[in-house]
Design a protein around this motif. Structure first.
Motif, PDB file in Angstrom:
ATOM      1  N   ASP A  96       0.927  -1.192   0.130  1.00  0.00           N
ATOM      2  CA  ASP A  96      -0.001  -0.005  -0.100  1.00  0.00           C
ATOM      3  C   ASP A  96       0.866   1.062  -0.004  1.00  0.00           C
ATOM      4  O   ASP A  96       1.845   1.200   0.535  1.00  0.00           O
ATOM      5  CB  ASP A  96      -0.938  -0.022   1.221  1.00  0.00           C
ATOM      6  N   ALA A  97       0.356   2.208  -0.532  1.00  0.00           N
ATOM      7  CA  ALA A  97       1.051   3.596  -0.440  1.00  0.00           C
ATOM      8  C   ALA A  97       1.345   3.918   0.969  1.00  0.00           C
ATOM      9  O   ALA A  97       0.556   3.869   1.872  1.00  0.00           O
ATOM     10  CB  ALA A  97       0.168   4.707  -1.258  1.00  0.00           C
ATOM     11  N   GLY A  98       2.568   4.335   1.173  1.00  0.00           N
ATOM     12  CA  GLY A  98       3.053   4.518   2.646  1.00  0.00           C
ATOM     13  C   GLY A  98       3.724   3.433   3.091  1.00  0.00           C
ATOM     14  O   GLY A  98       4.548   3.802   4.105  1.00  0.00           O
ATOM     15  N   GLN A  99       3.601   2.383   2.615  1.00  0.00           N
ATOM     16  CA  GLN A  99       4.247   1.377   3.320  1.00  0.00           C
ATOM     17  C   GLN A  99       5.615   1.032   2.746  1.00  0.00           C
ATOM     18  O   GLN A  99       5.917   1.476   1.675  1.00  0.00           O
ATOM     19  CB  GLN A  99       3.615  -0.031   3.042  1.00  0.00           C
ATOM     20  N   ASP A 130      16.350   9.101  -3.527  1.00  0.00           N
ATOM     21  CA  ASP A 130      15.742   9.227  -4.833  1.00  0.00           C
ATOM     22  C   ASP A 130      14.432   8.725  -5.216  1.00  0.00           C
ATOM     23  O   ASP A 130      14.092   8.028  -4.325  1.00  0.00           O
ATOM     24  CB  ASP A 130      16.739   8.496  -5.967  1.00  0.00           C
ATOM     25  N   VAL A 131      13.564   9.522  -5.903  1.00  0.00           N
ATOM     26  CA  VAL A 131      12.245   9.008  -6.353  1.00  0.00           C
ATOM     27  C   VAL A 131      12.360   8.486  -7.426  1.00  0.00           C
ATOM     28  O   VAL A 131      12.698   8.975  -8.456  1.00  0.00           O
ATOM     29  CB  VAL A 131      11.418  10.055  -6.161  1.00  0.00           C
ATOM     30  N   LEU A 132      11.787   7.207  -7.820  1.00  0.00           N
ATOM     31  CA  LEU A 132      11.685   6.307  -8.835  1.00  0.00           C
ATOM     32  C   LEU A 132      10.357   6.549  -9.561  1.00  0.00           C
ATOM     33  O   LEU A 132       9.398   6.776  -9.141  1.00  0.00           O
ATOM     34  CB  LEU A 132      11.870   5.055  -8.748  1.00  0.00           C
ATOM     35  N   LEU A 133      10.275   6.489 -11.032  1.00  0.00           N
ATOM     36  CA  LEU A 133       9.330   7.095 -11.746  1.00  0.00           C
ATOM     37  C   LEU A 133       8.334   5.996 -12.633  1.00  0.00           C
ATOM     38  O   LEU A 133       9.293   4.922 -12.911  1.00  0.00           O
ATOM     39  CB  LEU A 133       9.461   8.454 -12.712  1.00  0.00           C
ATOM     40  N   THR A 134       7.141   6.030 -12.912  1.00  0.00           N
ATOM     41  CA  THR A 134       6.613   5.276 -13.814  1.00  0.00           C
ATOM     42  C   THR A 134       6.701   5.572 -15.099  1.00  0.00           C
ATOM     43  O   THR A 134       7.358   6.800 -15.486  1.00  0.00           O
ATOM     44  CB  THR A 134       5.015   5.147 -13.658  1.00  0.00           C
ATOM     45  N   LEU A 148       8.035   4.772  -6.301  1.00  0.00           N
ATOM     46  CA  LEU A 148       8.754   4.340  -5.169  1.00  0.00           C
ATOM     47  C   LEU A 148       9.810   5.529  -4.767  1.00  0.00           C
ATOM     48  O   LEU A 148      10.355   6.157  -5.561  1.00  0.00           O
ATOM     49  CB  LEU A 148       9.529   3.208  -5.419  1.00  0.00           C
ATOM     50  N   ALA A 149      10.196   5.553  -3.501  1.00  0.00           N
ATOM     51  CA  ALA A 149      11.417   6.298  -2.832  1.00  0.00           C
ATOM     52  C   ALA A 149      12.303   5.353  -2.278  1.00  0.00           C
ATOM     53  O   ALA A 149      11.935   4.438  -1.510  1.00  0.00           O
ATOM     54  CB  ALA A 149      10.918   7.182  -2.150  1.00  0.00           C
ATOM     55  N   ARG A 171      10.009   2.939  -0.262  1.00  0.00           N
ATOM     56  CA  ARG A 171       8.588   3.274   0.268  1.00  0.00           C
ATOM     57  C   ARG A 171       7.564   3.358  -1.075  1.00  0.00           C
ATOM     58  O   ARG A 171       8.108   4.104  -1.884  1.00  0.00           O
ATOM     59  CB  ARG A 171       8.802   4.788   1.028  1.00  0.00           C
ATOM     60  N   ALA A 172       6.642   2.940  -0.761  1.00  0.00           N
ATOM     61  CA  ALA A 172       5.712   2.776  -1.885  1.00  0.00           C
ATOM     62  C   ALA A 172       5.014   4.190  -1.932  1.00  0.00           C
ATOM     63  O   ALA A 172       4.405   4.609  -0.942  1.00  0.00           O
ATOM     64  CB  ALA A 172       4.843   1.680  -1.730  1.00  0.00           C
ATOM     65  N   LEU A 173       4.696   4.994  -3.087  1.00  0.00           N
ATOM     66  CA  LEU A 173       4.215   6.208  -3.374  1.00  0.00           C
ATOM     67  C   LEU A 173       2.953   6.029  -3.743  1.00  0.00           C
ATOM     68  O   LEU A 173       2.295   7.094  -4.074  1.00  0.00           O
ATOM     69  CB  LEU A 173       5.101   7.161  -4.132  1.00  0.00           C
TER      70      LEU A 173
END
Length: 202
Positions: A20-23, A68-72, A79-80, A166-168
């Motif tokens: 889930d987002a935030g996990q 870093d923040v990873l992108l779709t 993800l971060a 971390r899931a965004l």
């Protein structure tokens, strides 16, 4: 806070987790020399997924690092990277191995591979087989030289090293303990081993 969810990524095989987002999800290099091909797909629409091409453009780097923040593929954050106890050597260039890769290396029969591992996991959710996106190859060591040449080298990891993401957004995370045993990407002995993951609640 939800209790941590532990999981095994068996040597040569895949595993899947719903996050889930935030996990946060911790991917553990249990024995220190195992590459883990990693994918993240948007749970609401698996046509949106973690994209190495878009992430490299966003970061202007070949290797992601903590913070870093990873992108779709739609350039949205998915993800971060929040922690990394490994030397930070991860690959964003190399496609998931498939049966054709092993045939090219001289294998004459069937060889387990990350592409099939990806599709076996998503089949559980009713997702039709497909060519997987280029994975985030955790712990994979692909040195590059000034002349543009690449090398397939052993991971510089220690047993128990981990990276934490971390899931965004709500994600389907798919992992493959890469079955590669014809090149030394899983160590000089070319022997795939188990890895593990842990999902921590928010």
């Amino acid at each position: 806070m939800k209790p941590a969810q532990q999981g095994l990524i068996p040597a040569r095989h895949g595993s899947m987790a719903l996050v889930d987002a935030g996990q946060s999800i911790r991917v553990i290099n249990t024995h220190g020399q195992q590459v883990v091909d990693t994918w993240a797909l948007c749970r609401g629409d698996p046509a949106e997924y973690l994209s190495m091409e878009h992430t490299r453009a966003g970061l202007s780097r070949l290797r992601p690092r903590v913070g870093d923040v990873l992108l779709t593929n739609r350039r949205r954050p998915i993800l971060a990277i929040t922690a990394d106890t490994s030397p930070g050597v991860h690959d964003t260039l190399i496609a998931a191995c498939d049966i054709y890769r092993y045939h090219g290396l001289g294998c004459t029969g069937y060889h387990r591979n990350c592409t099939d591992n990806f599709n076996e996991q998503l089949k559980q959710l009713g997702v039709p087989p497909r060519q997987p996106p280029c994975p985030l190859n955790l712990f994979m060591n692909i040195p590059w030289k000034a002349d543009g040449s690449l090398e397939f080298a052993a991971p510089p990891c220690r047993p128990g090293d981990y990276i934490e993401l971390r899931a965004l957004m709500d994600c389907v995370m798919v992992f493959s303990a890469c079955p590669q045993d014809m090149l030394p990407i899983n160590g000089a002995e070319c022997t795939p081993t188990d890895a593990h993951y842990s999902v921590m609640g928010a």
